[in-house]
Write a protein that holds these residues in place. Sequence first.
Motif, PDB file in Angstrom:
ATOM      1  N   LYS A   7     -34.543  -5.796  -8.411  1.00 41.28           N
ATOM      2  CA  LYS A   7     -34.579  -5.396  -6.739  1.00 41.28           C
ATOM      3  C   LYS A   7     -35.829  -4.431  -6.501  1.00 41.28           C
ATOM      4  O   LYS A   7     -35.810  -3.433  -7.003  1.00 41.28           O
ATOM      5  N   PRO A   8     -36.630  -4.907  -5.738  1.00 39.02           N
ATOM      6  CA  PRO A   8     -37.667  -4.238  -5.252  1.00 39.02           C
ATOM      7  C   PRO A   8     -37.453  -2.806  -4.621  1.00 39.02           C
ATOM      8  O   PRO A   8     -36.441  -2.670  -3.787  1.00 39.02           O
ATOM      9  N   MET A   9     -38.144  -1.794  -4.823  1.00 34.42           N
ATOM     10  CA  MET A   9     -37.852  -0.553  -4.589  1.00 34.42           C
ATOM     11  C   MET A   9     -37.580  -0.472  -2.955  1.00 34.42           C
ATOM     12  O   MET A   9     -37.164   0.391  -2.299  1.00 34.42           O
ATOM     13  N   HIS A  10     -38.924  -1.208  -2.477  1.00 34.22           N
ATOM     14  CA  HIS A  10     -38.843  -0.969  -0.764  1.00 34.22           C
ATOM     15  C   HIS A  10     -37.548  -1.578  -0.084  1.00 34.22           C
ATOM     16  O   HIS A  10     -37.075  -1.067   1.066  1.00 34.22           O
ATOM     17  N   LEU A  11     -36.957  -2.518  -0.919  1.00 32.50           N
ATOM     18  CA  LEU A  11     -35.479  -2.938  -0.313  1.00 32.50           C
ATOM     19  C   LEU A  11     -34.388  -1.857  -0.544  1.00 32.50           C
ATOM     20  O   LEU A  11     -33.659  -1.704   0.404  1.00 32.50           O
ATOM     21  N   LEU A  12     -34.492  -1.343  -1.676  1.00 32.96           N
ATOM     22  CA  LEU A  12     -33.587  -0.003  -1.844  1.00 32.96           C
ATOM     23  C   LEU A  12     -33.693   0.826  -0.407  1.00 32.96           C
ATOM     24  O   LEU A  12     -32.771   1.601  -0.245  1.00 32.96           O
ATOM     25  N   SER A 360     -21.882  -2.045  -3.380  1.00 34.30           N
ATOM     26  CA  SER A 360     -23.424  -2.423  -3.646  1.00 34.30           C
ATOM     27  C   SER A 360     -23.412  -3.738  -4.357  1.00 34.30           C
ATOM     28  O   SER A 360     -24.563  -4.608  -3.767  1.00 34.30           O
ATOM     29  N   MET A 361     -22.636  -4.221  -5.168  1.00 35.39           N
ATOM     30  CA  MET A 361     -22.722  -5.586  -5.990  1.00 35.39           C
ATOM     31  C   MET A 361     -22.627  -6.490  -4.839  1.00 35.39           C
ATOM     32  O   MET A 361     -23.164  -7.543  -4.840  1.00 35.39           O
ATOM     33  N   SER A 362     -21.742  -6.491  -3.791  1.00 35.30           N
ATOM     34  CA  SER A 362     -21.286  -7.412  -2.710  1.00 35.30           C
ATOM     35  C   SER A 362     -22.581  -7.513  -1.824  1.00 35.30           C
ATOM     36  O   SER A 362     -22.856  -8.670  -1.492  1.00 35.30           O
ATOM     37  N   LYS A 363     -23.379  -6.455  -1.649  1.00 30.70           N
ATOM     38  CA  LYS A 363     -24.495  -6.555  -0.726  1.00 30.70           C
ATOM     39  C   LYS A 363     -25.642  -7.230  -1.184  1.00 30.70           C
ATOM     40  O   LYS A 363     -26.416  -7.741  -0.696  1.00 30.70           O
ATOM     41  N   ASP A 364     -25.520  -7.337  -2.644  1.00 31.52           N
ATOM     42  CA  ASP A 364     -26.583  -8.114  -3.504  1.00 31.52           C
ATOM     43  C   ASP A 364     -26.294  -9.584  -3.628  1.00 31.52           C
ATOM     44  O   ASP A 364     -26.939 -10.183  -4.468  1.00 31.52           O
ATOM     45  N   GLY A 365     -25.046  -9.853  -3.328  1.00 27.40           N
ATOM     46  CA  GLY A 365     -24.624 -11.120  -3.460  1.00 27.40           C
ATOM     47  C   GLY A 365     -23.821 -11.510  -4.832  1.00 27.40           C
ATOM     48  O   GLY A 365     -23.344 -12.658  -5.231  1.00 27.40           O
ATOM     49  N   LEU A 366     -23.617 -10.342  -5.724  1.00 30.86           N
ATOM     50  CA  LEU A 366     -23.130 -10.456  -7.009  1.00 30.86           C
ATOM     51  C   LEU A 366     -21.710 -10.653  -7.154  1.00 30.86           C
ATOM     52  O   LEU A 366     -20.882 -11.100  -7.832  1.00 30.86           O
ATOM     53  N   LEU A 367     -21.038 -10.087  -5.999  1.00 32.45           N
ATOM     54  CA  LEU A 367     -19.616 -10.313  -5.772  1.00 32.45           C
ATOM     55  C   LEU A 367     -19.375 -10.765  -4.282  1.00 32.45           C
ATOM     56  O   LEU A 367     -20.478 -10.870  -3.455  1.00 32.45           O
ATOM     57  N   PRO A 368     -18.172 -11.448  -3.955  1.00 32.65           N
ATOM     58  CA  PRO A 368     -17.909 -11.915  -2.462  1.00 32.65           C
ATOM     59  C   PRO A 368     -18.385 -11.038  -1.448  1.00 32.65           C
ATOM     60  O   PRO A 368     -18.312  -9.788  -1.446  1.00 32.65           O
ATOM     61  N   LYS A 369     -18.707 -11.443  -0.094  1.00 28.42           N
ATOM     62  CA  LYS A 369     -19.265 -10.735   0.750  1.00 28.42           C
ATOM     63  C   LYS A 369     -18.209  -9.798   1.306  1.00 28.42           C
ATOM     64  O   LYS A 369     -18.393  -8.779   2.032  1.00 28.42           O
ATOM     65  N   MET A 370     -16.877 -10.131   1.362  1.00 32.15           N
ATOM     66  CA  MET A 370     -15.813  -9.401   1.833  1.00 32.15           C
ATOM     67  C   MET A 370     -15.840  -7.882   1.323  1.00 32.15           C
ATOM     68  O   MET A 370     -15.463  -6.793   1.753  1.00 32.15           O
ATOM     69  N   LEU A 489     -31.144 -12.193  -4.575  1.00 30.75           N
ATOM     70  CA  LEU A 489     -32.505 -11.865  -5.149  1.00 30.75           C
ATOM     71  C   LEU A 489     -32.910 -13.254  -5.974  1.00 30.75           C
ATOM     72  O   LEU A 489     -34.108 -13.969  -5.939  1.00 30.75           O
ATOM     73  N   ASN A 490     -31.939 -13.846  -6.332  1.00 30.49           N
ATOM     74  CA  ASN A 490     -32.061 -15.281  -7.157  1.00 30.49           C
ATOM     75  C   ASN A 490     -32.159 -16.476  -6.095  1.00 30.49           C
ATOM     76  O   ASN A 490     -32.728 -17.553  -6.763  1.00 30.49           O
ATOM     77  N   ASN A 491     -31.408 -16.101  -5.128  1.00 33.24           N
ATOM     78  CA  ASN A 491     -31.508 -17.452  -4.073  1.00 33.24           C
ATOM     79  C   ASN A 491     -31.768 -16.709  -2.900  1.00 33.24           C
ATOM     80  O   ASN A 491     -31.176 -16.553  -1.747  1.00 33.24           O
ATOM     81  N   PRO A 492     -33.139 -16.580  -2.566  1.00 34.09           N
ATOM     82  CA  PRO A 492     -33.627 -15.877  -1.310  1.00 34.09           C
ATOM     83  C   PRO A 492     -33.326 -16.723  -0.266  1.00 34.09           C
ATOM     84  O   PRO A 492     -33.208 -15.988   0.981  1.00 34.09           O
ATOM     85  N   ASN A 493     -33.043 -18.054  -0.173  1.00 33.46           N
ATOM     86  CA  ASN A 493     -32.955 -18.880   0.934  1.00 33.46           C
ATOM     87  C   ASN A 493     -31.475 -18.773   1.241  1.00 33.46           C
ATOM     88  O   ASN A 493     -30.840 -19.243   2.428  1.00 33.46           O
TER      89      ASN A 493
END
Length: 496
Positions: A7-12, A360-370, A489-493
Motif C-alpha cells: 500500500k503506497p505511503m501517500h495513500l496511507l 482498516s481491512m474493509s477500507k482496503d477491500g479485503l473484507l466486505p464494505k459494511m 490495490l489488486n483490482n484498481p478498477n
Amino acid sequence: MSLFIKKPMHLLLEEAGDSGKGLKRTLSAGALVALGIGAIIGAGLFVRTAAAAAQNAGPSVTIGFIIAAIGCALAGLCYAELSSSIPISGSAYTYTYATMGELMAWVIGWDLVLEYAVGAATVGIAWSEYLNKLLVEVLHVSPIPYEWCHSPFQTHAEGTVSGIINLPALFIVVVLSLLLIKGTSESAFVNGIIVITKVAIVVLIIILGWGFINAQNHVPYIPEPTKYIDHAGVSHSYGGIMGILGAAGTVFFAFIGFDAVSTAAQETKNPKTAMPIGILGSLAVCTVLYILFAHVLTGIAPVDFFRDPTKGGEASVVAAILNFMPGYDWLAKLVTVAILAGFSSVILVMLLGQSRVFYSMSKDGLLPKMFSELHPKYQTPYKANLFILVLVGLFAAFIPGDIVGDMTSIGTLFAFMLVCIAVIILRKTDPDLPRQFKTPWVPVVPILGVLICGAMIFGLGWTNWLRLFGWLALGFIIYFGYSKRNSYLNNPNRPR
C-alpha cells in the motif's frame, strides 16, 4: 495481481489526513495512556504472578517481569515509531501492508483476530466466573445457577448439572460493544474510571502489604535449578535461568494489550506525539506496578502456599491477603472488585482493537464494505462492532474458556515480530518519511525484539504452533476465496 503489492505511503497519509470522512479524533495522550493501562492490567497481574512464582521462579518472578517488559518495550518502541509516522487504524496490519505487502498484511490481520476477538471472548468467560465470586464472597448472595453461566460443553464437578449458556459473559460483551458504538471518547471515559479503580487497589496492596513482607520468603531470591511437578502432573523448570525465562513466558500474558493503543491512531487528536506517549507511558507505568506487586506478593507468602491447589490459581492473591495480612479482609474483597474491573477494561480495549482492524481491512477491500461503514451520528464503525459482538458473544456464551489455550499470546507475539521487522524495512524503503518518534539504534532494537518475542513463542510449545497453523490455513482459504479478488490495490478498477 500480486500477492506482495504494498500500500503506497501517500495513500496511507491521505487517509490519515482525511478527518472529515473518517473516524472522529477525540483521544488525547492521557486517554491513550489510560487505554493502554486498561488493556494491560487485568487478571494477568493477579493470576499469573502467583502461578509463575509457584511453578518457575519463586521470588525471582520479579526478574521474569523485567525480561517480559524488555521484550514488550522493544516492540513498543517500534510500535511508537510506526503509529506516529502512519497514524491510521489497523495497528500491525496497516504497518505490514505498507512494508511487506498484501498477503503478509492479511496474515497479520487474521492473526490479530486471535489476540483481540478470541482474547475478548476468553476474558468475558473469566469475567462471568468472577461475577459469581463477587456475588458470593462480597455481596453474600446466591450465585448465578451453573447452567446459566457455563457453556453446553461443561458439566458440574458433581456431574449433576450441565451448562446451557454463559449469560454473564454474553452480557458484558453486549454492554461494552454498545458502549463502543456510542463513541470512542465515551468508551475512554468509562475505561478511565475503571483504570483509576484497579490501579488504586494495586497500589493499596503494594503499600499495605509492604509491612507484612517476611524477608525469609525471599531467601534464596533465585532458587537453585530443579524440576517442579504441579498437581496436574505437568513438569516445570524451577529456579535458575530457565526458571526465570519460564516465568517471563508465563507473566508475558499480563502485558498483552498495550499494542491495542496503536489501533486507535486515527481517533487521536495529535497522533504524532500522543501515540508514543500512550504506548510507552502505559507500558512503563504497568511494569513498575508489576515488579513492586510481585515483590510484595512473594514476600507475604512462601512459594509452597501458592503451590497449594486449594489456595492457588485465580484466588491466590485473595488467599494470601486473608492468610498473611490479618485485619485486611476488606482488601481481599476489593481485589475481587479490581479483577472484575480489570476484565471489563481488557474486554473493552480488545473489542475496540478488533473493530478498528476490521475497519482498516474493509477500507482496503479485503473484507466486505459494511465493516468500514460509519454510524451517521456517532461516527464509529458500528457494523463492524455489531459483527464482532455476534462473533465474540457466541464464543463467550457457548465455548469453554480453556479451549483456545495460549493462542492469544502466539497471535500477539507474532504481531510484535512483524512490527519490529516493518521498522527496519520502512527505514530502507522510505527514509524521508516524517517520523515524530524514531526507534533508537535501528536495526539493533528491532532485531532484539524479534529474538526475544521469538524465544517466548518457542517456549509455548508445538501444540500451540499447530493451532496457529490451522488458524492461518483457514485465513488463507478466506484470502484466496474472497479478499484477493476484492482488494482495491489488486483490482484498481473495482468501484468503491
